[in-house]
Design an enzyme around this catalytic site. Structure first.
Site, PDB file in Angstrom:
ATOM      1  N   HIS B  67       0.820  -1.203   0.000  1.00 17.27           N
ATOM      2  CA  HIS B  67       0.000   0.000   0.000  1.00 17.27           C
ATOM      3  C   HIS B  67       0.863   1.266   0.000  1.00 17.27           C
ATOM      4  CE1 HIS B  67      -2.096   3.163   2.434  1.00 17.27           C
ATOM      5  NE2 HIS B  67      -2.997   2.973   1.494  1.00 17.27           N
ATOM      6  N   GLU B  70       2.070   1.797  -3.424  1.00 17.77           N
ATOM      7  CA  GLU B  70       0.983   2.369  -4.233  1.00 17.77           C
ATOM      8  C   GLU B  70       0.969   3.903  -4.101  1.00 17.77           C
ATOM      9  OE1 GLU B  70      -3.023   3.885  -3.264  1.00 17.77           O
ATOM     10  OE2 GLU B  70      -3.160   1.756  -2.740  1.00 17.77           O
ATOM     11  N   HIS B  71       1.058   4.393  -2.860  1.00 17.77           N
ATOM     12  CA  HIS B  71       1.101   5.842  -2.646  1.00 17.77           C
ATOM     13  C   HIS B  71       2.296   6.471  -3.359  1.00 17.77           C
ATOM     14  CE1 HIS B  71      -1.619   7.223   0.798  1.00 17.77           C
ATOM     15  NE2 HIS B  71      -2.016   5.995   0.536  1.00 17.77           N
ATOM     16  N   GLU B 142      -4.233   8.181   7.248  1.00 17.00           N
ATOM     17  CA  GLU B 142      -5.125   7.215   6.594  1.00 17.00           C
ATOM     18  C   GLU B 142      -5.433   6.059   7.560  1.00 17.00           C
ATOM     19  OE1 GLU B 142      -3.631   5.665   2.895  1.00 17.00           O
ATOM     20  OE2 GLU B 142      -5.530   4.676   2.403  1.00 17.00           O
TER      21      GLU B 142
END
Lengths: 431, 434
Positions: B67, B70-71, B142
């Site tokens: 993840h 991905e960022h 997040e």
């Protein structure tokens, strides 16, 4: 791209809008019941939305109604309430497969319209009131729904901001109504109110899909007979309520045991859908906080790494601009300073022609994409039923393109800070 | 290029496998303004233990790194890739799931330019120590956002209860602690191992000319060089068949409680048609047991144990699978116990053929509706592809399910004594009404 032409006609008090389109494998129906948003009726309308979608005279139990929908190849039936400015809208939606994609040619369309008609016109009534058991069940469900707004902290912060901002205005009324009002509603009173809705609400029916106008007209005549829908009152637009500016902005801080603080800021814009500067307002919002290239995203998230989201949206029928961000509680001042600074930059015209071009491109893209979804297209069209100054969809792109930097700065200057709401986490909380 | 036509659905799917191993699919959709494209790698949160490309020893990486990656891919030397898209009128996004990471854009204009941007930014990693550090603050927020989200906590609480060793129980974003262990070098290691074109699928759906757009993709890929594809060696842990914990209770700042019941799949080596059959069968059985037209739903609703947030689903992937049933409840404890009893009772009765037919119709109608959505088609097709299944076999497979095979699956999956866990969210005491 030129949107498909909409066909409109009146049948009784029903305003019918047909949007023919060969793009989809389903047909979408949407009934919109529009009345003024008031504290007195809000809870009744929210409850009515639940009652109508869960039982009819033909299918008195939820189980029977849902089985009938499943037999129609899983036709979906939902109802909800929304507010568009100071209008309170009950929507009843149905999506049903187009029979041409099925192996057996069940007459789905006609069956679907028949069922939709019974949801609106033939509810589960006995002796001049709704079925008591159904009313009690749906009261319980609605009570739970009202109470669980608290559980979703982003929604809760929005609700609290609106309450604080619009205390003496209809817009401050919560869309789902109030638990204390709910218990007092009897099945009898609700049934009376249902008749008032049929009589007084502005009723619009949208149908989008691969349909024939002639066929739809005959189904409407058959299943929505005018003696049931023509009561001939209503239909006036709700007036624009004067905005109440505060002398000094209001600051409200609340505390809960949450991991993340919610910073929600409300501004007054006084720009409504249909106004000349509506598109300038949309572009203002796009540059300020509406998209991932906007000032809020870049400055609060990307540069300062204070938040995962920092965004703004406009409430087009009330003339509000709402900023939302989730931050560490100790960063309250730091984050709000950055947000206020971005607003100042906008007012001083500190953004480039390139920013405008980019925002126009993204905004136009958003409009066109919304048209690709039946529900979205219907929502866009419906806005024109709520304003004295309708803007045909095929003019939206052109009107967006013609906005200048000066127009955007002018709307920016009209914007005033009203309320800052902060849901603060307790600092010591650790997991 | 190959072409597959689905007469009943009136769709034609175009496919090409490029020399570098990339699978490309194009589904033209006349009448749509927008084009939607996803570029997906078969790499997600569960791939946290593997042999890095070109090395021999397996490496356990920090939780949440897929993840994190991905960022970070959205940043290159020139800055922020979101800007590139929005200049061309597109909106871009990405998501990481248990076993894949997808990058996507949707746009009604400048499709070729936006597609170029998508292929180029995903295939050009650029990480610096500074930018990796800066991202930690964003991801931390997040994570905090999800920590306050009772539905998310309920779902992951349930997964943690069901799975003892398998990484499916680890939150996709990791923890504040684990993301702080993430470094630039680790990101490059993960990238090199999992972002080879041979491990990826590009799916384009919209108002496009298939041959023209495929030609553009071929051209773009020919201009780049990649090492020879190698098989990725993932290290899998041995997961007990039975659930780890039968019940977990989490207090949170909420008014309304929540209850999720999970059934852990004990067959996790299925792929292809077998997995498709398994997934559709269990989804159909769940509809029969707990759908809105079922006796059980009616009873739960009348008893005031559920409201319209009640739902259920089955997820079947290679290596893990589970059913989830539940929703908001003012008495989560009673809801969990009642669901358990209802499942046991359902197992004792013969399967009702009429109900099967009705639910089958419903699921066919839902599938048609989903075919209106480019997002659904691209995301689901890719998910299916990674499991050797085919999205366009859903309707024929639904039509082929028999009462006998459903009965078999029912008895096999729904073992409430050993395979069932519950996770309850309860108000923490400080909550208030309204």
């Amino acid at each position: 791209m030129e949107p498909d032409r909409m066909i409109q006609f009146q049948s009784g008090s029903l305003n019918v809008h047909i949007i023919p389109s060969k793009t989809f494998k389903t047909t979408t129906f949407n009934i919109q019941l529009n009345a003024p948003l008031t504290k007195e009726t809000a809870t009744k309308r929210a409850l009515l939305s639940h009652i109508l979608q869960n039982s009819t005279a033909d299918y008195p139990s939820r189980q029977q109604l849902r089985s009938a929908l499943e037999e129609l190849y899983g036709a979906s039936l939902t109802s909800d309430v929304t507010k568009k400015g100071e209008h309170h809208i009950v929507s009843i939606r149905m999506d049903i497969a187009n029979e041409k994609f099925l192996k057996d040619q069940t007459p789905l369309m006609e069956e679907g319209i028949k069922l939709l008609s019974s949801v609106l016109l033939n509810p589960n009534e006995e002796n001049g009131k709704f079925n008591d058991k159904v009313v009690e069940e749906e009261k319980r469900t609605l009570a739970q729904k009202i109470s669980s707004v608290y559980d979703d902290k982003m929604r809760y912060a929005n609700k609290r901001l609106t309450e604080e901002m619009c205390q003496d205005e209809p817009f401050g009324v919560h869309v789902l109504g109030y638990e204390e009002d709910l218990q007092a509603i009897t099945s009898h009173a609700l049934y009376d109110y249902y008749h008032e809705v049929l009589k007084k609400d502005k009723i619009d029916l949208y149908i989008m899909g691969d349909v024939e106008e002639k066929e739809i007209r005959s189904f409407i005549t058959r299943y929505f007979p005018t003696d049931q829908t023509d009561k001939g009152e209503n239909h006036q637009l709700i007036e624009r309520s004067p905005i109440k500016l505060k002398d000094t902005p209001n600051e409200v801080v609340e505390e809960q045991s949450v991991q993340q603080g919610k910073l929600h800021i409300g501004y007054r814009t006084d720009v409504l859908y249909g106004d000349d500067d509506y598109f300038a307002m949309q572009l203002f919002n796009g540059i300020f906080g509406g998209f991932s290239h906007s000032k809020l995203f870049i400055n609060v998230r990307e540069k300062a790494s204070l938040a995962y989201y920092a965004a703004s949206r406009v409430e087009s029928f009330k003339g509000l601009l709402i900023v939302m961000s989730g931050i560490q509680s100790s960063h309250y001042k730091k984050a709000s300073d950055i947000i206020f600074k971005q607003m100042e930059e906008m007012k001083h015209g500190n953004f480039t022609e390139e920013d405008i071009v980019q925002t126009k491109a993204v905004y136009k893209n958003q409009i066109l994409e919304t048209m690709d979804v039946p529900r979205g297209r219907i929502e866009l069209e419906y806005q024109n039923e709520l304003t004295e100054n309708p803007i045909p969809l095929n003019e939206w792109i052109e009107r967006t393109d013609s906005v200048t930097k000066e127009d955007i700065v002018n709307v920016a200057k009209k914007i005033t800070l009203d309320t800052v709401y902060f849901l603060k986490g307790k600092e010591e909380v650790t997991k | 290029m190959t072409k597959q036509t689905f007469d009943q659905l009136q769709e034609t799917l175009h496919f090409d496998k490029l020399p570098n191993g990339l699978h490309v699919y194009v589904l033209p959709k006349k009448g749509f303004n927008k084009t939607f494209a996803t570029f997906t790698t078969k790499y997600g949160s569960i791939d946290n233990h593997f042999v890095p490309l070109g090395e021999e020893e397996p490496l356990r990486v920090p939780d949440g790194i897929a993840h994190f990656l991905e960022h970070k891919l959205f940043e290159d030397e020139e800055g922020d890739v979101f800007q590139e898209f929005s200049k061309k009128g597109a909106s871009a996004n990405a998501f990481t799931s248990f076993n894949r990471t997808a990058y996507l854009f949707s746009s009604t204009m400048n499709i070729e330019d936006n597609l170029e941007t998508l292929m180029n930014f995903v295939q050009k990693p650029y990480f610096t120590d500074e930018s990796v550090d800066k991202e930690k603050g964003i991801i931390e927020q997040e994570i905090k956002m999800y920590e306050d989200n009772p539905d998310w906590q309920n779902f992951f609480g349930l997964l943690k209860a069901m799975f003892k060793e398998h990484p499916v129980g680890i939150d996709i974003a990791g923890t504040v602690e684990s993301i702080n262990q993430t470094t630039k070098d680790l990101l490059y290691t993960c990238y090199k191992t999992f972002y080879h074109p041979g491990n990826m699928v590009l799916f384009i759906v919209g108002n496009v000319e298939p041959e023209k757009i495929l030609q553009q993709v071929r051209q773009n890929q020919e201009n780049k060089t990649f090492p020879e594809p190698e098989d990725i060696q993932r290290v899998t842990v041995k997961e007990p068949t039975e659930v780890d914990e039968k019940k977990v209770v989490i207090p949170m700042a909420v008014n309304t409680g929540k209850c999720l019941v999970g059934i852990k799949e004990h067959r996790h080596d299925k792929q292809g048609e077998d997995l498709l059959k398994q997934e559709l069968s269990i989804q159909l059985l769940l509809e029969m047991m707990f759908g809105q037209s079922s006796e059980n739903y009616q009873a739960l609703y009348e008893q005031g144990l559920i409201d319209d947030t009640f739902s259920f689903d089955y997820t079947g992937e290679y290596g893990f699978g589970f059913s989830v049933i539940g929703g908001d409840s003012k008495n989560p404890e009673a809801l969990g116990n009642t669901i358990k009893t209802m499942i046991s009772d359902f197992l004792q009765q013969p399967i009702n053929k009429d109900v099967v037919e009705r639910i089958r119709k419903k699921k066919i109608g839902y599938f048609l509706k989903a075919m209106n959505s480019p997002e659904f088609i691209a995301n689901q097709f890719t998910r299916y592809r990674f499991n050797d299944m085919d999205l366009f076999h859903v309707i024929p497979m639904l039509e082929a399910l028999t009462t006998e095979s459903l009965q078999e699956t029912l008895n096999d999956h729904f073992n409430v004594d050993t395979q069932m866990s519950q996770c309850l969210i309860v108000p923490d005491g400080e909550a208030q009404r309204g």
